[in-house]
Design a protein around this motif. Sequence first.
Motif, PDB file in Angstrom:
ATOM      1  N   TYR A  95       0.841  -1.192   0.000  1.00 24.27           N
ATOM      2  CA  TYR A  95       0.000   0.000   0.000  1.00 24.27           C
ATOM      3  C   TYR A  95       0.876   1.243   0.000  1.00 24.27           C
ATOM      4  O   TYR A  95       1.784   1.363   0.831  1.00 24.27           O
ATOM      5  CB  TYR A  95      -0.909  -0.014   1.238  1.00 24.27           C
ATOM      6  N   ARG A 135      -0.243   7.902  -2.224  1.00 30.32           N
ATOM      7  CA  ARG A 135      -1.151   7.889  -3.386  1.00 30.32           C
ATOM      8  C   ARG A 135      -2.432   7.092  -3.131  1.00 30.32           C
ATOM      9  O   ARG A 135      -3.294   7.039  -3.994  1.00 30.32           O
ATOM     10  CB  ARG A 135      -0.429   7.335  -4.612  1.00 30.32           C
ATOM     11  N   ASP A 136      -2.558   6.473  -1.968  1.00 28.30           N
ATOM     12  CA  ASP A 136      -3.716   5.656  -1.609  1.00 28.30           C
ATOM     13  C   ASP A 136      -3.990   4.597  -2.676  1.00 28.30           C
ATOM     14  O   ASP A 136      -5.120   4.388  -3.098  1.00 28.30           O
ATOM     15  CB  ASP A 136      -4.965   6.516  -1.374  1.00 28.30           C
ATOM     16  N   CYS A 137      -2.934   3.927  -3.123  1.00 26.04           N
ATOM     17  CA  CYS A 137      -3.092   2.880  -4.135  1.00 26.04           C
ATOM     18  C   CYS A 137      -2.429   1.604  -3.631  1.00 26.04           C
ATOM     19  O   CYS A 137      -1.622   1.621  -2.711  1.00 26.04           O
ATOM     20  CB  CYS A 137      -2.501   3.321  -5.474  1.00 26.04           C
ATOM     21  N   PRO A 193       0.286   0.659 -10.011  1.00 25.97           N
ATOM     22  CA  PRO A 193      -0.551  -0.025  -9.032  1.00 25.97           C
ATOM     23  C   PRO A 193      -1.640  -0.858  -9.694  1.00 25.97           C
ATOM     24  O   PRO A 193      -2.136  -0.507 -10.764  1.00 25.97           O
ATOM     25  CB  PRO A 193      -1.144   1.127  -8.213  1.00 25.97           C
ATOM     26  N   TRP A 213      -4.519  -1.414  -8.093  1.00 29.99           N
ATOM     27  CA  TRP A 213      -5.736  -0.724  -7.693  1.00 29.99           C
ATOM     28  C   TRP A 213      -5.400   0.739  -7.440  1.00 29.99           C
ATOM     29  O   TRP A 213      -4.456   1.061  -6.742  1.00 29.99           O
ATOM     30  CB  TRP A 213      -6.313  -1.347  -6.421  1.00 29.99           C
ATOM     31  N   SER A 214      -6.196   1.636  -7.995  1.00 26.62           N
ATOM     32  CA  SER A 214      -5.913   3.066  -7.922  1.00 26.62           C
ATOM     33  C   SER A 214      -6.279   3.686  -6.578  1.00 26.62           C
ATOM     34  O   SER A 214      -5.918   4.830  -6.304  1.00 26.62           O
ATOM     35  CB  SER A 214      -6.648   3.807  -9.045  1.00 26.62           C
ATOM     36  N   SER A 215      -6.980   2.936  -5.727  1.00 25.00           N
ATOM     37  CA  SER A 215      -7.326   3.447  -4.404  1.00 25.00           C
ATOM     38  C   SER A 215      -7.543   2.293  -3.436  1.00 25.00           C
ATOM     39  O   SER A 215      -7.789   1.145  -3.856  1.00 25.00           O
ATOM     40  CB  SER A 215      -8.605   4.296  -4.470  1.00 25.00           C
ATOM     41  N   SER A 216      -7.486   2.616  -2.150  1.00 25.49           N
ATOM     42  CA  SER A 216      -7.745   1.588  -1.142  1.00 25.49           C
ATOM     43  C   SER A 216      -9.199   1.116  -1.211  1.00 25.49           C
ATOM     44  O   SER A 216      -9.487  -0.045  -0.929  1.00 25.49           O
ATOM     45  CB  SER A 216      -7.403   2.101   0.259  1.00 25.49           C
TER      46      SER A 216
END
Length: 160
Positions: free
Chosen positions: A111, A115-117, A137, A139-142
């Motif tokens: 994680y 960038r929260d990715c 990444p 996934w572009s976000s958590s």
Amino acid sequence: MDSRIERIVESWTRYCNERGLSDSCRHGKDPQVTKALEQLGISPDSALTYLFQHLLGPFSSTGERRLPELLDITNGVRTIVSFSAEFWDNYSAPKNLLAISEIDTMTGLFYDIERDCVFQVEMDLEFPQFLNGELKPQWSSSVEFLVDFFGEEAIGGAVE
């Protein structure tokens, strides 16, 4: 918080309570969890923060794809805190990258707090590129990571 994440937490909480596993739930602002989240630099707005403030891991993926186990932030010996420290120490990795799964397996989850990715890294093939910042990444976000990790059924209310 994104309503999908709220529904995942509600679904898992209901699942645990129905099976007499209420000790698998946290009730909001656990001081130990809050301290660990702050020390690791995870934003209070992150979906991971919301998850860890309400549920006790580790978590097995219930989504369509098989993913490594998502570690808990503080519970147990194998935690995000301990594996991130090992990751930073052994690989001189930047502190904005956290190991959110075990790092001694074929595939690791990482994680990026800035960038929260989330990255899914094939450890034997992609690890050097990952450390050099050459991987994108998964996934572009958590939020997107947790939705994929837990699957649509968890959002709809059925967890098995």
